[in-house]
Design an enzyme around this catalytic site. Structure first.
Site, PDB file in Angstrom:
ATOM      1  N   LYS A   1     -18.626 -54.904  78.922  1.00 25.30           N
ATOM      2  CA  LYS A   1     -18.158 -55.649  77.749  1.00 25.30           C
ATOM      3  C   LYS A   1     -19.266 -55.667  76.701  1.00 25.30           C
ATOM      4  O   LYS A   1     -20.389 -56.067  77.030  1.00 25.30           O
ATOM      5  CB  LYS A   1     -17.792 -57.079  78.149  1.00 25.30           C
ATOM      6  CG  LYS A   1     -17.315 -57.946  76.992  1.00 25.30           C
ATOM      7  CD  LYS A   1     -17.062 -59.376  77.432  1.00 25.30           C
ATOM      8  CE  LYS A   1     -16.549 -60.217  76.262  1.00 25.30           C
ATOM      9  NZ  LYS A   1     -16.370 -61.631  76.634  1.00 25.30           N
TER      10      LYS A   1
ATOM     11  N   LYS B   1     -22.647 -57.223  80.400  1.00 24.24           N
ATOM     12  CA  LYS B   1     -22.152 -57.892  79.194  1.00 24.24           C
ATOM     13  C   LYS B   1     -23.288 -57.946  78.176  1.00 24.24           C
ATOM     14  O   LYS B   1     -24.315 -58.585  78.400  1.00 24.24           O
ATOM     15  CB  LYS B   1     -21.659 -59.301  79.518  1.00 24.24           C
ATOM     16  CG  LYS B   1     -21.137 -60.058  78.295  1.00 24.24           C
ATOM     17  CD  LYS B   1     -20.666 -61.455  78.689  1.00 24.24           C
ATOM     18  CE  LYS B   1     -20.184 -62.233  77.483  1.00 24.24           C
ATOM     19  NZ  LYS B   1     -19.760 -63.610  77.846  1.00 24.24           N
TER      20      LYS B   1
END
Length: 324
Positions: free
Chosen positions: A247, A194
């Site tokens: 992400k 992320k």
């Protein structure tokens, strides 16, 4: 003699049979945002088609999306009361716990993944408990409270836990806690890669989670670091993650492919708010054919190596697949 690739493209039936990457309604998980109150369905200006909803409206939405074949959601909570440690998300009657129970009562087969973090619940908007001296997130104290939050979700009936705070060691702590409390079969989807990304801007509008100071670069990843991204995901795999994630997705297709080549675990691409908003606004302005670009983008995530996609396009994508 040169090869004529058109031979396998001219006939539509043959072209469809030879398509290498396909989309299915089973590919998608749909983010939903629950807010205290009733009869609330408030559209977010920066994200057309995305709403803050009260529990009663969330149930209506779940009933509809399940009817069109969308059977998986990611649930985020927006509490009325916030404090320095996110106390609201630690109680057994938290907004997330009540929402899970309500959905399971009306749509029992809906698969509910819960976002496990503190940014929506803290008055400072960071993803954990702050060290009062350094004003940065205290990793290990946040792990302790994350374990408590995970048990709240598990006891309420969540089907999967997804810790998004990027705390070091979070997967091992959650796996140990869940296993020792009788939830050894509850999967964990790691936010394993992320990035500290500018693509999250509209999400902070809908989740009301903008940090009150600073940013999240001390615990989220540098978007320039490819090798670290692979290492992060492989570390979460070692700690017991059942599904890995990249992400954002759109600007990180190379990382999706890198992790796909490095791990055999299922891999999720999170098509985030900024990516969605850009496409939505471009479509509304007549700059692109929204449906065609949406499908092309989602296929791109699958082609890069994702097994599943968390996306705000999920409902529209399922409606499109039903029509086509």
């Amino acid at each position: 003699m040169f090869k004529r690739f058109r031979r396998t493209r001219i006939n539509e039936n043959l072209r469809n049979m030879l398509q290498e990457t396909t989309l299915s309604k089973n590919d998608f998980m749909y983010p939903l945002f629950v807010k205290e109150g009733s009869n609330i369905k408030k559209e977010v200006e920066s994200m057309p088609g995305v709403f803050q909803m009260s529990i009663d409206e969330i149930i209506k939405e779940c009933e509809y999306i399940y009817s069109i074949g969308l059977k998986s959601i990611m649930l985020f909570g927006i509490p009325d009361v916030k404090d320095s440690v996110g106390s609201e998300c630690l109680c057994e009657e938290s907004i997330i716990a009540r929402t899970i129970k309500a959905i399971k009562q009306k749509v029992p087969d809906m698969f509910i993944a819960t976002d496990l973090c503190f940014c929506e619940y803290t008055d400072h908007g960071h993803c954990g408990i702050l060290d009062p001296k350094t004003k940065t997130v205290d990793n290990d104290k946040t792990l302790e409270l994350s374990a408590q939050q995970a048990l709240v979700h598990a006891k309420a009936g969540a089907d999967m836990i997804a810790p998004s705070g990027m705390m070091d060691g979070i997967i091992e702590v959650l796996r140990t806690t869940l296993d020792s409390n009788g939830f050894e079969n509850l999967p964990i989807m790691a936010y394993s890669t992320k990035f500290a990304s500018a693509y999250y801007g509209p999400f902070r509008d809908v989740a009301e989670s903008t940090p009150s100071f600073g940013d999240r670069r001390t615990y989220q990843m540098n978007s320039a670091n490819r090798l670290e991204a692979i290492e992060e995901s492989l570390e979460d795999e070692k700690q017991g993650a059942d599904i890995l994630m990249v992400k954002p997705a759109l600007a990180f297709m190379d990382v999706i492919r890198d992790i796909r080549n490095s791990s055999n675990l299922p891999l999720c691409a999170y098509n985030v708010s900024g990516e969605y908003a850009m496409l939505k606004h471009a479509g509304n302005a007549g700059l692109v054919d929204y449906e065609k670009v949406m499908i092309e983008t989602l296929i791109g995530f699958k082609r890069a190596g994702a097994n599943m996609i968390i996306t705000y396009h999920a409902k529209e994508a399922c409606e499109f697949l039903n029509k086509n």
